[in-house]
Each structure stands twice: as structure tokens, then as C-alpha cells.
Design an enzyme around this catalytic site. Structure first.
Site, short mmCIF file in Angstrom:
data_model
loop_
_atom_site.label_atom_id
_atom_site.label_comp_id
_atom_site.label_asym_id
_atom_site.label_seq_id
_atom_site.Cartn_x
_atom_site.Cartn_y
_atom_site.Cartn_z
N GLU A 47 -2.93 -7.04 8.74
CA GLU A 47 -2.37 -5.39 8.63
C GLU A 47 -1.30 -5.42 7.58
O GLU A 47 -0.58 -6.59 7.49
CB GLU A 47 -1.94 -5.14 10.20
CG GLU A 47 -1.57 -3.73 10.20
CD GLU A 47 -2.44 -2.39 9.87
OE1 GLU A 47 -2.75 -2.32 8.61
OE2 GLU A 47 -2.63 -1.37 10.65
N ASP A 48 -1.25 -4.35 6.96
CA ASP A 48 -0.14 -4.13 6.10
C ASP A 48 1.27 -4.18 6.66
O ASP A 48 2.32 -4.65 6.50
CB ASP A 48 -0.15 -2.87 4.93
CG ASP A 48 -0.46 -1.58 5.57
OD1 ASP A 48 -0.57 -1.68 6.85
OD2 ASP A 48 -0.75 -0.60 5.10
N PHE A 106 10.84 4.04 3.75
CA PHE A 106 9.33 4.12 3.31
C PHE A 106 9.28 3.18 1.94
O PHE A 106 9.95 3.30 1.15
CB PHE A 106 9.19 5.61 3.13
CG PHE A 106 7.55 5.69 3.10
CD1 PHE A 106 6.76 5.84 4.19
CD2 PHE A 106 6.81 5.55 1.98
CE1 PHE A 106 5.54 5.93 4.24
CE2 PHE A 106 5.38 5.69 2.29
CZ PHE A 106 4.69 5.93 3.50
N ARG A 164 -0.10 1.42 -5.00
CA ARG A 164 -0.71 0.48 -4.50
C ARG A 164 -0.64 -1.06 -5.25
O ARG A 164 -0.56 -2.12 -4.80
CB ARG A 164 -2.23 0.51 -3.77
CG ARG A 164 -2.38 1.46 -2.68
CD ARG A 164 -3.63 1.42 -2.32
NE ARG A 164 -4.12 2.54 -1.44
CZ ARG A 164 -3.57 2.76 -0.16
NH1 ARG A 164 -3.18 1.83 0.44
NH2 ARG A 164 -4.00 3.82 0.46
P1 XMP Z 1 1.76 2.94 12.99
O1 XMP Z 1 0.67 3.50 14.05
O2 XMP Z 1 2.34 1.48 13.21
O3 XMP Z 1 1.21 3.12 11.56
O4 XMP Z 1 2.99 3.71 13.03
C1 XMP Z 1 1.43 2.09 10.67
C2 XMP Z 1 0.61 2.70 9.49
O5 XMP Z 1 1.36 3.76 8.90
C3 XMP Z 1 1.65 3.42 7.32
N1 XMP Z 1 2.91 3.17 7.17
C4 XMP Z 1 3.45 3.08 5.77
N2 XMP Z 1 2.88 2.95 4.88
N3 XMP Z 1 4.87 2.66 3.71
C5 XMP Z 1 3.71 2.88 3.40
O6 XMP Z 1 3.04 2.83 2.61
C6 XMP Z 1 5.59 2.60 4.85
O7 XMP Z 1 6.68 2.34 4.67
C7 XMP Z 1 4.83 2.84 6.11
N4 XMP Z 1 5.29 2.70 7.31
C8 XMP Z 1 3.95 3.12 7.95
C9 XMP Z 1 0.55 2.27 7.11
O8 XMP Z 1 -0.71 2.85 6.65
C10 XMP Z 1 0.48 1.64 8.37
O9 XMP Z 1 -0.94 1.03 8.42
MG MG Z 2 -2.49 1.17 7.31
#
Ligand code: XMP
Ligand code: MG
Length: 181
Positions: free
Chosen positions: A103-104, A156, A169
Site C-alpha cells: 500500500e502507498d 499531504f 505521481r
Molecule cells: P485511509 O483509508 O487510510 O486512506 O485514510 C488511505 C488513502 O488515502 C490517500 N491518501 C493520500 N494520498 N497523499 C496522497 O497522495 C497523502 O498525503 C495521502 N493521505 C492519504 C491514499 O490514496 C491512501 O491509499
Molecule cells: Mg491509495
């Protein structure tokens, strides 16, 4: 949406070093667990983890298969609701496989919690989570991250696969997103 400044939070070389360390640990952990005819099933959660997953699998010294799943969490704006919709499911079966979910970022934890619940109903032999980033300050549900790249503050971030409205990306470094005024 141009960025005002690109303040690098984690550079490409710091990322490469950490990915190498994680891959070494994962290789050590799974080498004794995989039987002669088995491979590790790496599940990359699209889209954000595609860069991390690509770097990681190329450092693993293990037989691997890679599959992809895309999920969207419904919610107001940037808030994750935990109501997860599968946009693209895996091509293969995970029954009786050793699965590593990549997961990212784990933010509130709601998205990955739902995905792991779903995967457990598919009867894998084992399932572990590898996340590039964790924002513990935003945690709403406890998530066990077996392999973690970096813990970050509540900012963010974009780059290294992560986006804002599908942009940035491709940036090789992890950058704090600041909208141009
Ligand atoms: P949850 O459910 O853990 O969600 O709140 C995680 C998803 O939210 C996105 N996400 C981010 N994407 N920069 C991003 O580009 C961020 O700082 C960030 N914080 C959350 C991301 O898609 C992740 O899988
Ligand atoms: Mg994601």
C-alpha cells in the site's frame, strides 16, 4: 495545479535505501516459509503503490507473482469513509497463497482495514502488509503494518506514486504538496 515550491520530504536516495532494507527483511522472512514450488503473491493496491511495488519486487530475492487491486474509499472530499468499493479486482486467486499487500499510505487506516478483511475471506495461507508511509496522527483504526517505509507527520504528500487529482505521481521524490497561490 502547479506546486508553489517542491519541498522534498523524503529524497529518491533515502527512498531507495529504505526499499533495499525492507526488501532484505522481507526476503529473510519469507525464504524459509516458501516451499520449493511456492511464490510470494505481491498485491499492489492501485494506483498509489505502483512505483513502490515496482521498486520493491525488483529488490526481493524471492520467487514472486504480482497482482493489482484498485479500491476507492467513498467519503466527503479527502476524508476516507471506510466504505470501500472495488474498482478493479485481482486477476488471480489468493487461496492457500502467501500474500504481501503493498500500500502507498496508511492514513486513517479505514481503506486497508476493509481490504484486509476482504482478503481474509479468500483464505490465503498468510497475509502481511507492507506500506510505504504511515500517518499515525490520523489513525482511526489500529492497523498492523508488518513492513513500513516511513512514518510521516500529517502533511499531504505527493510523488513516488502518490497524487493529488492524478498529478505528480511521476515525481521521483516524496514532496509536501503546497498549492500555488
Ligand atoms: P485511509 O483509508 O487510510 O486512506 O485514510 C488511505 C488513502 O488515502 C490517500 N491518501 C493520500 N494520498 N497523499 C496522497 O497522495 C497523502 O498525503 C495521502 N493521505 C492519504 C491514499 O490514496 C491512501 O491509499
Ligand atoms: Mg491509495
Amino acid at each position: 495545479m502547479p506546486m508553489k515550491t517542491s519541498s522534498v520530504l523524503i529524497s529518491r536516495s533515502q527512498i531507495a535505501d529504505r526499499v533495499r532494507e525492507l526488501a532484505m527483511k522481507i526476503t529473510q522472512d519469507y525464504s524459509p516459509r516458501l516451499k520449493a514450488n511456492e511464490s510470494l503473491l505481491v498485491v499492489s493496491v492501485l494506483k498509489g503503490s505502483f512505483v513502490f511495488a515496482a521498486d520493491l519486487v525488483r529488490q526481493l530475492n524471492l520467487p514472486c507473482e504480482i497482482d493489482f487491486i484498485e479500491a476507492s474509499s467513498y467519503g466527503a472530499g479527502t476524508q476516507s469513509s471506510g466504505d470501500v468499493k472495488i474498482l478493479k479486482d485481482l486477476r488471480g486467486n489468493m487461496e492457500s497463497r502467501h500474500v504481501l499487500v503493498v500500500e502507498d499510505i496508511v492514513d486513517t487506516g479505514l481503506t486497508i482495514t476493509r481490504l484486509l478483511q476482504l482478503f481474509k475471506t479468500r483464505n490465503p495461507s498468510s497475509i502481511r502488509l507492507c506500506a510505504f508511509l504511515h500517518k499515525p496522527s490520523r489513525s482511526e483504526v489500529p492497523v498492523t503494518i508488518d513492513y513500513l517505509g516511513f512514518t510521516i507527520e500529517d502533511k499531504f504528500v505527493v510523488g513516488y506514486g502518490l497524487d493529488v487529482n492524478e498529478r505528480f505521481r511521476e515525481c521521483p521524490d516524496l514532496v509536501v504538496y503546497q498549492e500555488a497561490k
